[in-house]
Design an enzyme around this catalytic site. Structure first.
Site, PDB file in Angstrom:
ATOM      1  CE  LYS A 149      26.965  14.803  41.393  1.00  0.00           C
ATOM      2  NZ  LYS A 149      28.183  14.046  41.717  1.00  0.00           N
ATOM      3  CD  GLN A 206      32.388   8.058  42.904  1.00  0.00           C
ATOM      4  OE1 GLN A 206      33.141   7.898  43.858  1.00  0.00           O
ATOM      5  NE2 GLN A 206      31.653   9.144  42.770  1.00  0.00           N
ATOM      6  NE  ARG A 248      30.133   6.730  34.563  1.00  0.00           N
ATOM      7  CZ  ARG A 248      30.049   7.073  35.849  1.00  0.00           C
ATOM      8  NH1 ARG A 248      29.720   8.313  36.194  1.00  0.00           N
ATOM      9  NH2 ARG A 248      30.299   6.184  36.806  1.00  0.00           N
ATOM     10  NE  ARG A 279      33.570  11.352  48.890  1.00  0.00           N
ATOM     11  CZ  ARG A 279      32.699  11.514  47.908  1.00  0.00           C
ATOM     12  NH1 ARG A 279      32.560  12.688  47.342  1.00  0.00           N
ATOM     13  NH2 ARG A 279      31.977  10.495  47.498  1.00  0.00           N
ATOM     14  CG  ASP A 289      24.376   9.714  44.847  1.00  0.00           C
ATOM     15  OD1 ASP A 289      25.139   9.406  45.774  1.00  0.00           O
ATOM     16  OD2 ASP A 289      24.753   9.823  43.662  1.00  0.00           O
TER      17      ASP A 289
HETATM   18  C1  S3P Z   1      28.726   7.882  41.102  1.00  0.00           C
HETATM   19  C2  S3P Z   1      28.667   6.764  41.868  1.00  0.00           C
HETATM   20  C3  S3P Z   1      28.220   6.757  43.267  1.00  0.00           C
HETATM   21  C4  S3P Z   1      27.486   8.035  43.635  1.00  0.00           C
HETATM   22  C5  S3P Z   1      28.155   9.255  43.112  1.00  0.00           C
HETATM   23  C6  S3P Z   1      28.292   9.198  41.608  1.00  0.00           C
HETATM   24  C7  S3P Z   1      29.217   7.782  39.706  1.00  0.00           C
HETATM   25  O1  S3P Z   1      29.346   6.594  44.109  1.00  0.00           O
HETATM   26  O2  S3P Z   1      27.337   8.117  45.031  1.00  0.00           O
HETATM   27  O3  S3P Z   1      27.427  10.411  43.451  1.00  0.00           O
HETATM   28  O4  S3P Z   1      29.012   8.709  38.913  1.00  0.00           O
HETATM   29  O5  S3P Z   1      29.831   6.748  39.379  1.00  0.00           O
HETATM   30  P1  S3P Z   1      29.920   5.118  44.462  1.00  0.00           P
HETATM   31  O6  S3P Z   1      29.953   4.393  43.192  1.00  0.00           O
HETATM   32  O7  S3P Z   1      31.292   5.306  45.011  1.00  0.00           O
HETATM   33  O8  S3P Z   1      28.949   4.564  45.457  1.00  0.00           O
END
Ligand code: S3P
Length: 449
Positions: free
Chosen positions: A42, A191, A47, A142, A337
C-alpha cells in the site's frame, strides 16, 4: 450448516463473517499447507502514483494495490489534471512534471486514506493554486497539525492556521512559495517525513529532517530513483533541490502488512506450513518478522532479491510454540501497522507479553489500543490497555462471539485471525472495511483452509 469454514452474509451495508473453530477433530491431518501471494504494498503503491504524477514522462507501474486507499490517490491526481489509466494491477501515469498540475475544480476527497492526505498536503503546499481537501469521518478525526507545523515553517498556509479551528480535515491549502527547513520530528512518522520531503521538491534551499526513530523509507528510495537528491546521514535526512523528476517503471512487491495476517495464522494454527511469496522485506518494515522470531517462530526467507530498490523474499512459517516478548522502542515504528495482529499472536504465547511506546496506535483508522483490547477481551483474552500499549497474558482459550471491526480494516483482519483459533463461531461485523487495503483478503483466507 457446515461448521468448518467461513460464511459471509450481506446485511444492508454491513457484512458479517462467521468463522468456525479449526479444531483437531475437524481437521486431523493438519490445517494450512499452502503457498499464497498477497496484493501489492500500500505505501509503495501510493508513492508510485504520486511520484509518477510529479515526473516528466509516462511511468508504468506493475503490482499496484487496487484497494480503496490507493484508488483515492489515483482519483485525487486525476482531479489535478494527471492522466492515469489502470487495468487491474497495471497503472500508467502520464506525469506532467513538478509544475504541471491544474487547480482542481472540485474538493479532493481522500476517503479513508491517511497516507494520501498527509503526502498530498506536502505536494500541494508549494503549488500556485489553492486546494480544498476532505475525507471520511475517520479521516476527519486524524491529526494534521503534525504535518501543518513543519510545512508552515517552510512558508505553507492552511485554513486551519487560526487557533480555534480543528487541525483536521476538511481544510484548504493556500499554495505558497516555500523555503527549506531544518525540522526535528516530534513523533516518528513516515507520513509526516514524506510530506516534508515532497514539499522540499518545491522549496528553495535544502531541507533537513531529523527522525527520532527510523521509519519506512520508501519515499527516500523511490524519489531518488525518480531523480531526487535525498541522502541519509545517521538520523538526518537531507533533501537538496532538483530541477525535475523523470518517469520510471516500477514493480511493487507484495505488502508485508497484508502478509502478516497469514503469517500469524500459520504460526498459531496447529500443524500448518504457509508460504507467502514476493513479500517486501525493507528493514524499516520488518519489525513484525523480528518480533515473531523473538517469540520463537519457525520462519524463513527464501528467494531473496532486490526489485525497484526494495528487498523482496518469499516467507515461510510453520506452526510454532511461541514465547511472550516485550515490544518497545525502535521496533514500534517498524511494525506500527502489524501491532493489532501481533496482539492476537501474543494472546497465543504462554506468559505475559507487553507492548510499550505505541501511543501512535490511538491515531490510526481507529484507536487500535482501545479497540483491539476490547474486542480480544470479548473472545476471552486477558488484555490490559495501557496509555501507550497493552499487557497481554497468554494463553487463554478463546471462545467465539460477535466482534466489531470499528470500521478499521486491520482490526477486521486481525480479528479474523483470532476467530480462527477461537472455539465455536465468531461473527465479525462491518467487514467491508478490508477493501481499504486488502480487497481479496477473505477470498485468500477461505483458500488457505
Ligand atoms: C504509512 C506510514 C505509517 C502507517 C501507514 C502508512 C506510509 O503511518 O501507519 O499505514 O505509507 O507512510 P505513520 O508514518 O503516520 O506512523
Amino acid at each position: 450448516m457446515d461448521l468448518f469454514g467461513l460464511y459471509e452474509i450481506a446485511a444492508g451495508e454491513r457484512r458479517m463473517v462467521i468463522l468456525n473453530s479449526f479444531s483437531t477433530q475437524s481437521r486431523p491431518g493438519g490445517y494450512i499447507h499452502k503457498t499464497i501471494s498477497v496484493p501489492g504494498d500500500k505505501s509503495i503503491s501510493h508513492r508510485a502514483v504520486m511520484f509518477s504524477a510529479l515526473a516528466d514522462g509516462t511511468s508504468e507501474i506493475n503490482g499496484f494495490l487496487a484497494s480503496g486507499d490507493c484508488l483515492s490517490t489515483i482519483e485525487c491526481f486525476r482531479k489535478l489534471g494527471i492522466k492515469i489509466a489502470r487495468d487491474g494491477e497495471y497503472v500508467r501515469v502520464e506525469g506532467k512534471g513538478l509544475n504541471g498540475f491544474i487547480a482542481p475544480a472540485d474538493i479532493l476527497d481522500v476517503g479513508n486514506s491517511g497516507t494520501t492526505l498527509r503526502l498530498i498536503t506536502g505536494i500541494l503546499a508549494g503549488q500556485n493554486f489553492n486546494t480544498h481537501l476532505t475525507g471520511d469521518t475517520s479521516i476527519q478525526r486524524r491529526p494534521m497539525e503534525r504535518v501543518f507545523a513543519p510545512l508552515r515553517q517552510m512558508g505553507a498556509k492552511f485554513s486551519n492556521d487560526l487557533n480555534q479551528m480543528p487541525k483536521t480535515a476538511p481544510f484548504t491549502i493556500f499554495g505558497s512559495d516555500l523555503t527549506g527547513v531544518a525540522y526535528t520530528l516530534p513523533v516518528a512518522s513516515a507520513q509526516v517525513k514524506s510530506a516534508i520531503l515532497l514539499a522540499s521538491l518545491y522549496a528553495e534551499g535544502k531541507t533537513v529532517i531529523v527522525e527520532p526513530q527510523p521509519t519506512r523509507d520508501h519515499t527516500e528510495i523511490m524519489l531518488n530513483n525518480f531523480g531526487a537528491n535525498i541522502v541519509k546521514i545517521g538520523n538526518r535526512i537531507i533533501s537538496h533541490p532538483v530541477k525535475k523528476l523523470t518517469a520510471q517503471n516500477i514493480t511493487i512487491p507484495s505488502d508485508i502488512s497484508s502478509a502478516a495476517f497469514f503469517l500469524a495464522a500459520g504460526l498459531i494454527i496447529p500443524n500448518s506450513e504457509l508460504t507467502v511469496t514476493n513479500v517486501g522485506i525493507n528493514p524499516t518494515r520488518t519489525g513484525i518478522i523480528d518480533a515473531f522470531r523473538a517469540m520463537g517462530a519457525r520462519l524463513i526467507y527464501s528467494n531473496e532479491r532486490i526489485e525497484a530498490g526494495e528487498p523482496v523474499a518469499d516467507i515461510t512459517v510453520c506452526s510454532s510454540e511461541l514465547s511472550p516478548i516485550t515490544l518497545e522502542g525502535d521496533i514500534i515504528p517498524r511494525m506500527i501497522d502489524e501491532i493489532p495482529v501481533f496482539a492476537v499472536t501474543a494472546a497465543c504465547a504462554k506468559g505475559r507479553s507487553v507492548i510499550k511506546d505505541a501511543a501512535e496506535l490511538k491515531y490510526k483508522e481507529s484507536d487500535r489500543i482501545s479497540v483491539m483490547s476490547k474486542e480480544l477481551r470479548k473472545l476471552g483474552a486477558s488484555i490490559l490497555e495501557t496509555d501507550d500499549g497493552m499487557i497481554i497474558d497468554g494463553r487463554v482459550t478463546l471462545r467465539g462471539t460477535t466482534l466489531q471491526s470499528h470500521g478499521d480494516h486491520r482490526v477486521a483482519m486481525s480479528l479474523t485471525v483470532a476467530s480462527a483459533i477461537a472455539e465455536g463461531v465468531s461473527v465479525i461485523e462491518d467487514t467491508d472495511c478490508v477493501n481499504i487495503s486488502f480487497p481479496t483478503f477473505f477470498d485468500i483466507w477461505k483458500k488457505i483452509f
